[in-house]
Design a protein around this motif. Structure first.
Motif, PDB file in Angstrom:
ATOM      1  N   ARG A   5     -32.329-103.782  32.398  1.00 44.59           N
ATOM      2  CA  ARG A   5     -31.397-102.523  32.842  1.00 44.59           C
ATOM      3  C   ARG A   5     -30.587-102.641  33.929  1.00 44.59           C
ATOM      4  NH1 ARG A   5     -36.541 -99.520  34.127  1.00 44.59           N
ATOM      5  NH2 ARG A   5     -37.285-101.675  34.697  1.00 44.59           N
ATOM      6  N   ALA A   6     -29.645-102.282  33.894  1.00 47.79           N
ATOM      7  CA  ALA A   6     -29.572-102.358  35.296  1.00 47.79           C
ATOM      8  C   ALA A   6     -29.621-101.771  36.421  1.00 47.79           C
ATOM      9  CB  ALA A   6     -27.498-101.743  35.016  1.00 47.79           C
ATOM     10  N   ALA A   7     -30.007-102.784  37.605  1.00 48.94           N
ATOM     11  CA  ALA A   7     -30.313-102.509  38.382  1.00 48.94           C
ATOM     12  C   ALA A   7     -29.647-101.198  39.248  1.00 48.94           C
ATOM     13  CB  ALA A   7     -30.521-103.410  39.976  1.00 48.94           C
ATOM     14  N   PRO A   8     -30.736-100.517  40.298  1.00 50.33           N
ATOM     15  CA  PRO A   8     -29.561 -99.062  41.139  1.00 50.33           C
ATOM     16  C   PRO A   8     -29.116-100.308  42.338  1.00 50.33           C
ATOM     17  CG  PRO A   8     -31.796 -98.499  40.570  1.00 50.33           C
ATOM     18  CD  PRO A   8     -31.672 -99.577  39.796  1.00 50.33           C
ATOM     19  N   VAL A 131     -30.168-105.366  53.674  1.00 52.07           N
ATOM     20  CA  VAL A 131     -31.961-105.366  53.095  1.00 52.07           C
ATOM     21  C   VAL A 131     -31.416-104.440  51.559  1.00 52.07           C
ATOM     22  CG1 VAL A 131     -34.455-104.418  53.093  1.00 52.07           C
ATOM     23  CG2 VAL A 131     -33.199-104.990  55.270  1.00 52.07           C
ATOM     24  N   ALA A 132     -30.413-103.706  51.369  1.00 50.30           N
ATOM     25  CA  ALA A 132     -30.222-102.979  50.287  1.00 50.30           C
ATOM     26  C   ALA A 132     -30.189-103.444  49.184  1.00 50.30           C
ATOM     27  CB  ALA A 132     -29.689-101.937  49.959  1.00 50.30           C
ATOM     28  N   LEU A 133     -28.827-104.924  49.516  1.00 54.37           N
ATOM     29  CA  LEU A 133     -28.480-105.970  48.445  1.00 54.37           C
ATOM     30  C   LEU A 133     -29.637-107.343  48.198  1.00 54.37           C
ATOM     31  CD1 LEU A 133     -26.241-107.582  47.548  1.00 54.37           C
ATOM     32  CD2 LEU A 133     -25.712-108.628  50.192  1.00 54.37           C
ATOM     33  N   ALA A 134     -30.103-107.548  49.296  1.00 53.25           N
ATOM     34  CA  ALA A 134     -31.060-108.498  48.660  1.00 53.25           C
ATOM     35  C   ALA A 134     -32.305-107.713  48.102  1.00 53.25           C
ATOM     36  CB  ALA A 134     -31.925-108.808  50.705  1.00 53.25           C
ATOM     37  N   HIS A 135     -32.894-106.383  48.002  1.00 51.32           N
ATOM     38  CA  HIS A 135     -33.854-105.180  47.303  1.00 51.32           C
ATOM     39  C   HIS A 135     -33.105-106.002  45.968  1.00 51.32           C
ATOM     40  CE1 HIS A 135     -36.782-102.893  46.122  1.00 51.32           C
ATOM     41  NE2 HIS A 135     -35.682-101.925  45.898  1.00 51.32           N
ATOM     42  N   ASP A 136     -31.830-105.006  46.095  1.00 52.69           N
ATOM     43  CA  ASP A 136     -31.864-105.312  44.351  1.00 52.69           C
ATOM     44  C   ASP A 136     -31.015-106.258  43.935  1.00 52.69           C
ATOM     45  OD1 ASP A 136     -31.270-101.942  44.753  1.00 52.69           O
ATOM     46  OD2 ASP A 136     -29.593-101.996  45.154  1.00 52.69           O
ATOM     47  N   GLN A 137     -30.572-107.138  44.163  1.00 50.92           N
ATOM     48  CA  GLN A 137     -30.667-108.157  44.081  1.00 50.92           C
ATOM     49  C   GLN A 137     -31.681-109.124  43.214  1.00 50.92           C
ATOM     50  OE1 GLN A 137     -28.349-111.056  46.769  1.00 50.92           O
ATOM     51  NE2 GLN A 137     -26.794-110.235  45.774  1.00 50.92           N
ATOM     52  N   LEU A 140     -33.227-107.383  40.643  1.00 51.15           N
ATOM     53  CA  LEU A 140     -32.568-108.291  39.219  1.00 51.15           C
ATOM     54  C   LEU A 140     -33.008-109.414  38.478  1.00 51.15           C
ATOM     55  CD1 LEU A 140     -30.481-107.554  37.051  1.00 51.15           C
ATOM     56  CD2 LEU A 140     -28.708-108.594  38.772  1.00 51.15           C
ATOM     57  N   GLY A 141     -33.888-110.179  39.779  1.00 52.73           N
ATOM     58  CA  GLY A 141     -33.676-111.731  39.923  1.00 52.73           C
ATOM     59  C   GLY A 141     -35.321-110.995  38.524  1.00 52.73           C
ATOM     60  N   ARG A 142     -35.947-110.072  39.206  1.00 52.38           N
ATOM     61  CA  ARG A 142     -37.767-110.025  38.931  1.00 52.38           C
ATOM     62  C   ARG A 142     -36.856-109.401  37.317  1.00 52.38           C
ATOM     63  NH1 ARG A 142     -38.888-108.683  43.800  1.00 52.38           N
ATOM     64  NH2 ARG A 142     -38.122-106.432  43.151  1.00 52.38           N
ATOM     65  N   ARG A 143     -35.728-109.069  36.460  1.00 52.52           N
ATOM     66  CA  ARG A 143     -35.364-109.123  35.679  1.00 52.52           C
ATOM     67  C   ARG A 143     -35.370-109.932  34.583  1.00 52.52           C
ATOM     68  NH1 ARG A 143     -33.715-103.742  38.667  1.00 52.52           N
ATOM     69  NH2 ARG A 143     -35.154-102.052  37.934  1.00 52.52           N
ATOM     70  N   ARG A 144     -34.850-110.691  35.627  1.00 48.41           N
ATOM     71  CA  ARG A 144     -34.062-111.767  34.526  1.00 48.41           C
ATOM     72  C   ARG A 144     -35.381-112.975  34.059  1.00 48.41           C
ATOM     73  NH1 ARG A 144     -30.639-115.597  38.430  1.00 48.41           N
ATOM     74  NH2 ARG A 144     -32.327-115.071  39.316  1.00 48.41           N
ATOM     75  N   VAL A 145     -36.697-112.493  35.201  1.00 46.74           N
ATOM     76  CA  VAL A 145     -37.480-113.904  35.208  1.00 46.74           C
ATOM     77  C   VAL A 145     -38.742-113.033  34.206  1.00 46.74           C
ATOM     78  CG1 VAL A 145     -39.782-114.281  35.483  1.00 46.74           C
ATOM     79  CG2 VAL A 145     -38.183-114.532  36.980  1.00 46.74           C
ATOM     80  N   GLU A 146     -38.433-112.002  34.010  1.00 48.08           N
ATOM     81  CA  GLU A 146     -39.323-111.134  32.478  1.00 48.08           C
ATOM     82  C   GLU A 146     -38.023-111.014  31.340  1.00 48.08           C
ATOM     83  OE1 GLU A 146     -39.570-106.832  34.145  1.00 48.08           O
ATOM     84  OE2 GLU A 146     -40.351-107.207  35.496  1.00 48.08           O
ATOM     85  N   LEU A 147     -37.372-111.431  31.451  1.00 50.59           N
ATOM     86  CA  LEU A 147     -36.840-111.759  30.165  1.00 50.59           C
ATOM     87  C   LEU A 147     -36.338-112.992  30.038  1.00 50.59           C
ATOM     88  CD1 LEU A 147     -34.188-109.946  28.786  1.00 50.59           C
ATOM     89  CD2 LEU A 147     -32.315-111.324  30.176  1.00 50.59           C
ATOM     90  N   MET A 148     -36.785-113.859  31.061  1.00 54.19           N
ATOM     91  CA  MET A 148     -36.857-115.210  30.227  1.00 54.19           C
ATOM     92  C   MET A 148     -37.963-115.366  29.674  1.00 54.19           C
ATOM     93  SD  MET A 148     -34.190-116.935  30.075  1.00 54.19           S
ATOM     94  CE  MET A 148     -33.408-115.423  29.876  1.00 54.19           C
ATOM     95  N   GLN A 149     -39.535-115.124  30.499  1.00 52.64           N
ATOM     96  CA  GLN A 149     -40.438-114.750  29.738  1.00 52.64           C
ATOM     97  C   GLN A 149     -40.016-114.533  28.826  1.00 52.64           C
ATOM     98  OE1 GLN A 149     -42.407-112.868  32.927  1.00 52.64           O
ATOM     99  NE2 GLN A 149     -43.148-114.673  33.607  1.00 52.64           N
TER     100      GLN A 149
END
Length: 420
Positions: A5-8, A131-137, A140-149
């Motif tokens: 999913r695209a991160a808001p 902070v918002a940029l770091a939070h959304d990145q 998105l990184g956590r979604r990448r980890v889920e995807l790779m898992q």
């Protein structure tokens, strides 16, 4: 299926700016900014300097000279007992010149306070977008980890059935390991961004949780730059400060000139003189005037005039600088907003669709594992770039509001000067 999913963008940032299209800021922003002003040492110092300037102005309005009292007594052939009073008269206008200088100083200190509040507010808002940029990145990184898992688990199953080779299975495992390493870096960046923001003092600042509860999380961009009418150059705080400093320097020339001009002192003396059996009353009046022969004070006047010339040059430089900053801020914001808007409308933003398509192609063995990972990485990089672009647009919006002199009005919710 393991769609991404695209991160808001910027839940925290959007909480600060969700209502910006209508110009007034959300009430939580104003409350948080006011709390920030109360606790920030730079603003506190500017407020203290302004109070001091007001006190100096009150002191400057007082009479310039105080009277002197003199008592004399003498016991000799003639016994003398007298009392006198003297007062210097401000005939050269020292008090008037001092009042003009102190009034200019009050205006300068007021402009300094406005600038301090504007700058700390700008840093605070831009800090929250960081902070918002770091939070959304990180999200998105956590979604990448889920995807790779999920991809790693599916690769293991396909290896058992012989659908992929052992090197391809290892490639999936390596991709998962890389994603975990990158996620640790992203989490660290988010923690660093929050720590840096905490230095400015944001105890009452909004956060992503209450932003979601308020149902104002949105990916809308700020309004176009044409919706904001900048203040005239003379009304912007940078130039207000420069002009007040120039007025103060000009008034200092008058103060120095008046200080070198002597004022007369009038003395009145009364008492009695006794000589033997005779006692006489005496009254005396005298006028004295200092003679500026050893130090005429002309060097002080020359120095004050040089400082006034420097202040005048600084005012001209400030006028050029504030105009240039406005042009640059408007151009930068317009470019970033246009790019972000175009990005959101184009195919580059279709992250979910691309992720699902890549999975189907890999499941059907129409693309190799390495191609799948390469294209998925490109999609993820594009998503990160989109988040960063929108974040930059918000930061440029705040810069434009500050350059236009509209940031304080936006914080107060009183900015109604928008074009039709």
């Amino acid at each position: 299926m393991f769609p991404m999913r695209a991160a808001p963008f910027g839940a925290v940032c959007v909480f600060l700016v969700a209502s910006v299209a209508a110009s007034p800021s959300p009430p939580p922003v104003k409350a948080a900014v006011e709390a920030l002003w109360r606790d920030n040492p730079q603003v506190q110092a500017a407020e203290a300097n302004l109070r001091a300037a007001h006190e100096r102005a009150s002191g400057a309005a007082q009479p310039f000279y105080n009277p002197s009292l003199q008592l004399e007594g003498e016991n000799a052939d003639v016994d003398r007992r007298t009392a006198g009073a003297s007062l210097a008269l401000d005939v050269t206008g020292k008090r008037k010149a001092r009042i003009a200088e102190s009034d200019a100083d009050v205006r300068a200190r007021t402009a300094e306070l406005a600038l301090a509040r504007r700058d700390i507010t700008l840093d605070w808002l831009k800090g929250w977008t960081g902070v918002a940029l770091a939070h959304d990145q990180a999200a998105l990184g956590r979604r990448r980890v889920e995807l790779m898992q999920a991809f790693d688990a599916l690769a293991a199953q396909r290896l058992k059935t012989g659908d992929i080779s052992s090197p391809e299975r290892d490639l999936a495992a390596l991709a998962l390991g890389e994603a975990l390493v990158q996620q640790a870096s992203l989490d660290t960046q988010e923690a660093d961004a929050r720590a840096a923001l905490a230095i400015t003092g944001t105890a009452n600042a909004p956060n992503a949780a209450n932003a979601a509860n308020a149902q104002i999380v949105t990916t809308d961009l700020p309004p176009a730059a044409t919706t904001i009418i900048p203040l005239s150059a003379d009304e912007r705080p940078d130039l207000l400060l420069a002009r007040a400093a120039q007025d103060r320097a000009d008034a200092a020339v008058t103060v120095a000139d008046r200080a070198r001009r002597p004022d007369p002192t009038i003395s009145v003396t009364g008492g009695q003189v006794r000589s033997g059996p005779r006692t006489d009353r005496v009254i005396g009046v005298s006028v004295s005037m200092p003679l500026p022969v050893r130090d005429s004070g002309r060097y002080s006047v020359s120095a004050a005039r040089a400082e006034a010339d420097a202040a005048y040059a600084s005012t001209r430089a400030a006028a050029l600088r504030t105009d240039a900053q406005l042009v640059r801020a408007q151009a930068t914001y317009t470019a970033l907003r246009t790019a972000s808007e175009t990005f959101g409308k184009g195919r580059a933003g279709a992250f979910d669709e691309r992720a699902r398509l890549l999975e189907k192609l890999w499941q059907a063995s129409e693309i190799t594992t390495s191609d799948y990972l390469l294209q998925l990485k490109q999609s993820l990089d594009t998503a990160v770039s989109g988040i960063a672009l929108q974040n930059q647009a918000w930061q440029a919006w705040f810069d434009y509001l500050a350059a236009a002199g509209r940031l304080p009005a936006w914080i107060d919710g009183t900015d109604k000067d928008t074009s039709p």
